[in-house]
Design an enzyme around this catalytic site. Structure first.
Site, PDB file in Angstrom:
ATOM      1  N   ALA A  52      -5.495  -0.916  -5.246  1.00  0.00           N
ATOM      2  CA  ALA A  52      -5.026   0.339  -5.477  1.00  0.00           C
ATOM      3  C   ALA A  52      -5.771   1.539  -5.640  1.00  0.00           C
ATOM      4  O   ALA A  52      -5.197   2.595  -5.669  1.00  0.00           O
ATOM      5  CB  ALA A  52      -3.458   0.435  -6.286  1.00  0.00           C
ATOM      6  N   ASP A 101       0.679  -1.044   0.041  1.00  0.00           N
ATOM      7  CA  ASP A 101      -0.015  -0.032  -0.014  1.00  0.00           C
ATOM      8  C   ASP A 101       0.789   1.280   0.054  1.00  0.00           C
ATOM      9  O   ASP A 101       0.607   2.049  -0.997  1.00  0.00           O
ATOM     10  CB  ASP A 101      -0.946   0.030   1.016  1.00  0.00           C
ATOM     11  CG  ASP A 101      -0.322   0.113   2.559  1.00  0.00           C
ATOM     12  OD1 ASP A 101       1.061  -0.408   2.621  1.00  0.00           O
ATOM     13  OD2 ASP A 101      -0.913   0.449   3.462  1.00  0.00           O
ATOM     14  N   TYR A 143       3.632 -12.004  -1.248  1.00  0.00           N
ATOM     15  CA  TYR A 143       2.131 -12.725  -1.141  1.00  0.00           C
ATOM     16  C   TYR A 143       2.144 -13.318  -2.465  1.00  0.00           C
ATOM     17  O   TYR A 143       2.621 -12.666  -3.682  1.00  0.00           O
ATOM     18  CB  TYR A 143       1.243 -11.431  -0.791  1.00  0.00           C
ATOM     19  CG  TYR A 143       1.010 -10.293  -1.791  1.00  0.00           C
ATOM     20  CD1 TYR A 143       2.031  -9.366  -1.826  1.00  0.00           C
ATOM     21  CD2 TYR A 143       0.123 -10.391  -2.768  1.00  0.00           C
ATOM     22  CE1 TYR A 143       1.834  -8.144  -2.347  1.00  0.00           C
ATOM     23  CE2 TYR A 143      -0.135  -9.239  -3.545  1.00  0.00           C
ATOM     24  CZ  TYR A 143       0.696  -8.144  -3.572  1.00  0.00           C
ATOM     25  OH  TYR A 143       0.552  -7.078  -4.184  1.00  0.00           O
ATOM     26  N   GLY A 193     -15.627   4.064  -1.713  1.00  0.00           N
ATOM     27  CA  GLY A 193     -16.110   3.538  -3.046  1.00  0.00           C
ATOM     28  C   GLY A 193     -16.488   4.560  -3.839  1.00  0.00           C
ATOM     29  O   GLY A 193     -16.085   5.636  -4.184  1.00  0.00           O
ATOM     30  N   GLY A 204      -7.399   3.089  -3.162  1.00  0.00           N
ATOM     31  CA  GLY A 204      -7.319   3.797  -2.199  1.00  0.00           C
ATOM     32  C   GLY A 204      -5.658   4.519  -1.998  1.00  0.00           C
ATOM     33  O   GLY A 204      -5.615   5.602  -1.900  1.00  0.00           O
ATOM     34  N   ASP A 205      -4.988   3.437  -2.413  1.00  0.00           N
ATOM     35  CA  ASP A 205      -3.457   4.231  -2.441  1.00  0.00           C
ATOM     36  C   ASP A 205      -3.355   5.104  -3.596  1.00  0.00           C
ATOM     37  O   ASP A 205      -2.720   6.163  -3.414  1.00  0.00           O
ATOM     38  CB  ASP A 205      -2.502   2.953  -3.018  1.00  0.00           C
ATOM     39  CG  ASP A 205      -2.666   1.629  -1.736  1.00  0.00           C
ATOM     40  OD1 ASP A 205      -3.159   1.715  -0.973  1.00  0.00           O
ATOM     41  OD2 ASP A 205      -2.242   0.566  -2.246  1.00  0.00           O
TER      42      ASP A 205
HETATM   43  P1  ADP Z   1      -9.995   1.519  -0.255  1.00  0.00           P
HETATM   44  O1  ADP Z   1      -9.523   0.967  -1.467  1.00  0.00           O
HETATM   45  O2  ADP Z   1      -9.081   2.362   0.706  1.00  0.00           O
HETATM   46  O3  ADP Z   1     -10.723   0.733   0.419  1.00  0.00           O
HETATM   47  P2  ADP Z   1     -12.451   2.762  -1.400  1.00  0.00           P
HETATM   48  O4  ADP Z   1     -12.769   1.434  -2.134  1.00  0.00           O
HETATM   49  O5  ADP Z   1     -13.273   3.765  -0.856  1.00  0.00           O
HETATM   50  O6  ADP Z   1     -11.000   2.722  -0.744  1.00  0.00           O
HETATM   51  O7  ADP Z   1     -11.778   3.368  -2.912  1.00  0.00           O
HETATM   52  C1  ADP Z   1     -11.099   4.643  -2.842  1.00  0.00           C
HETATM   53  C2  ADP Z   1     -11.308   5.629  -3.823  1.00  0.00           C
HETATM   54  O8  ADP Z   1     -11.433   5.062  -5.159  1.00  0.00           O
HETATM   55  C3  ADP Z   1     -12.978   6.302  -3.707  1.00  0.00           C
HETATM   56  O9  ADP Z   1     -12.835   7.414  -2.701  1.00  0.00           O
HETATM   57  C4  ADP Z   1     -13.179   6.568  -5.151  1.00  0.00           C
HETATM   58  O10 ADP Z   1     -12.480   7.951  -5.221  1.00  0.00           O
HETATM   59  C5  ADP Z   1     -12.402   5.443  -6.133  1.00  0.00           C
HETATM   60  N1  ADP Z   1     -13.247   4.462  -6.176  1.00  0.00           N
HETATM   61  C6  ADP Z   1     -13.481   3.415  -5.588  1.00  0.00           C
HETATM   62  N2  ADP Z   1     -14.200   2.596  -6.015  1.00  0.00           N
HETATM   63  C7  ADP Z   1     -14.891   3.188  -6.948  1.00  0.00           C
HETATM   64  C8  ADP Z   1     -16.165   3.105  -7.998  1.00  0.00           C
HETATM   65  N3  ADP Z   1     -16.527   1.747  -7.947  1.00  0.00           N
HETATM   66  N4  ADP Z   1     -16.261   4.040  -8.814  1.00  0.00           N
HETATM   67  C9  ADP Z   1     -15.694   5.107  -8.897  1.00  0.00           C
HETATM   68  N5  ADP Z   1     -14.780   5.524  -8.205  1.00  0.00           N
HETATM   69  C10 ADP Z   1     -14.309   4.385  -7.094  1.00  0.00           C
END
Ligand code: ADP
Length: 314
Positions: A268, A42, A100, A239, A270-271
């Site tokens: 990635a 990450d 991994y 998301g 979130g990263d």
């Molecule tokens: P992590 O990967 O850290 O769990 P998230 O799943 O919340 O975090 O996703 C991080 C960022 O990626 C979100 O804030 C958004 O900007 C983008 N993202 C993730 N999934 C989607 C999606 N289905 N559609 C559009 N953007 C997304």
């Protein structure tokens, strides 16, 4: 082609971002029952994206510990080849790096880890070394995984060193990145999050993880927890749902990520979001603009396979 869209680096002094954590060898399934070897983690992924987003007069470094064997050397060669500085890497005789392996079962990915003995667990053993590598940076980035892989005394040592660097003028950013299996138990994870957030200016949690651990009813409850722990800026990822923003200067706001027709691989998300947000803030964008750029990058990243979407920057 994506860029930070900030100053472009012309006519302004650059700076230095250091990401701290564990990079691992990745074995990903390839054709014919083979595995393709790569490197990811990450905090490294965020450094990799930040390198591509920040102007050339910014230095992006990675702080970790590796061994003195061939695979450690290959990982360092990869990191340097990607433009990320390795001056802040400890090399520990007789140690090696974590690994991994990804398994695919009808499109569903699962992961097996060999990281219990990795050199990165010893990253925070030497407080003088920590003070040296953290000194003089504009931004220090670490995550809940960085803390989780350290022994309890290493977590305290890293937080203390980050606190000293912050007192000397660095900004500190923390992605909570909750991985329950890496922590001894839930109490240790909660204590680790409080420790990390307690030395951070910017906290970057993900709502689904926070809801699972703390029972938050809405992202603003996540914001409130990290504000109360001392953060001046919080961006709660959720998301495809809006990113919930808060800063001490400008208060609360929301930014909606662009619609993504087909998510190819959410690795990635979130990263890359973190890198997009931090690179934009470091080059002068306000928080809402930074979150929009971050969400735009993450949306493109999840449309590609793998953690490091090199073709976005070709
Ligand atoms: P992590 O990967 O850290 O769990 P998230 O799943 O919340 O975090 O996703 C991080 C960022 O990626 C979100 O804030 C958004 O900007 C983008 N993202 C993730 N999934 C989607 C999606 N289905 N559609 C559009 N953007 C997304």
């Amino acid at each position: 082609m994506l860029s930070a869209g900030g100053t472009g680096g012309t006519g302004r002094a650059g700076g230095s971002l250091l990401s701290i954590g564990e990079c691992m060898v990745e074995m990903a399934p390839a054709e014919g029952g083979l595995f393709r070897m790569g490197y990811a983690g990450d905090s490294f992924n965020t450094a990799w994206y930040a390198r591509r987003l920040l102007p050339a007069n910014w230095q992006v470094g990675y702080a970790t510990a590796v061994g003195d064997d061939a695979v450690s050397a290959a990982m360092l060669g990869f990191i340097e080849g990607e433009g990320v500085d390795t001056a802040a890497v400890r090399r520990l005789p007789g140690c090696t790096v974590g690994l991994y392996m990804i398994s695919l079962d009808r499109g569903e990915r699962s992961f097996a880890y060999w990281r219990g003995q990795s050199a990165a667990r010893r990253l925070a053993e030497d407080p003088d070394w920590l003070d040296r590598v953290l000194a003089g940076r504009d931004l220090l980035f670490f995550t809940g995984i960085t803390l989780a892989v350290l022994p309890p005394e290493g977590r305290a040592a890293l937080a203390a060193a980050l606190g000293r660097a912050r007192a000397a003028g660095a900004r500190v950013a923390f992605d909570t990145n909750l991985r329950p299996r890496l922590w001894e138990d839930e109490a240790a994870m909660k204590a680790g999050l409080a420790l990390g957030a307690g030395v951070a200016d910017i906290v970057l949690p993900s709502f689904d993880e926070e809801q699972g651990l703390f029972g938050d009813a809405a992202p603003r409850e996540t914001v409130a927890r990290y504000r109360d722990l001392g953060a001046g800026t919080v961006a709660v990822k959720n998301g495809q749902a809006p990113v919930t923003l808060w800063s001490a200067e400008t208060g609360a706001a929301e930014v909606s990520p662009p619609a993504v027709a087909a998510v190819v691989d959410s690795t990635a998300a979130g990263d890359s979001f973190d890198a997009g947000l931090l690179a934009a803030l470091l080059t002068g964008a306000d928080l809402e603009t930074a979150a929009m750029r971050a969400a735009d990058l993450a949306a493109r990243v999840i449309g590609r396979r793998g953690a490091l979407a090199a073709d976005l920057f070709a």
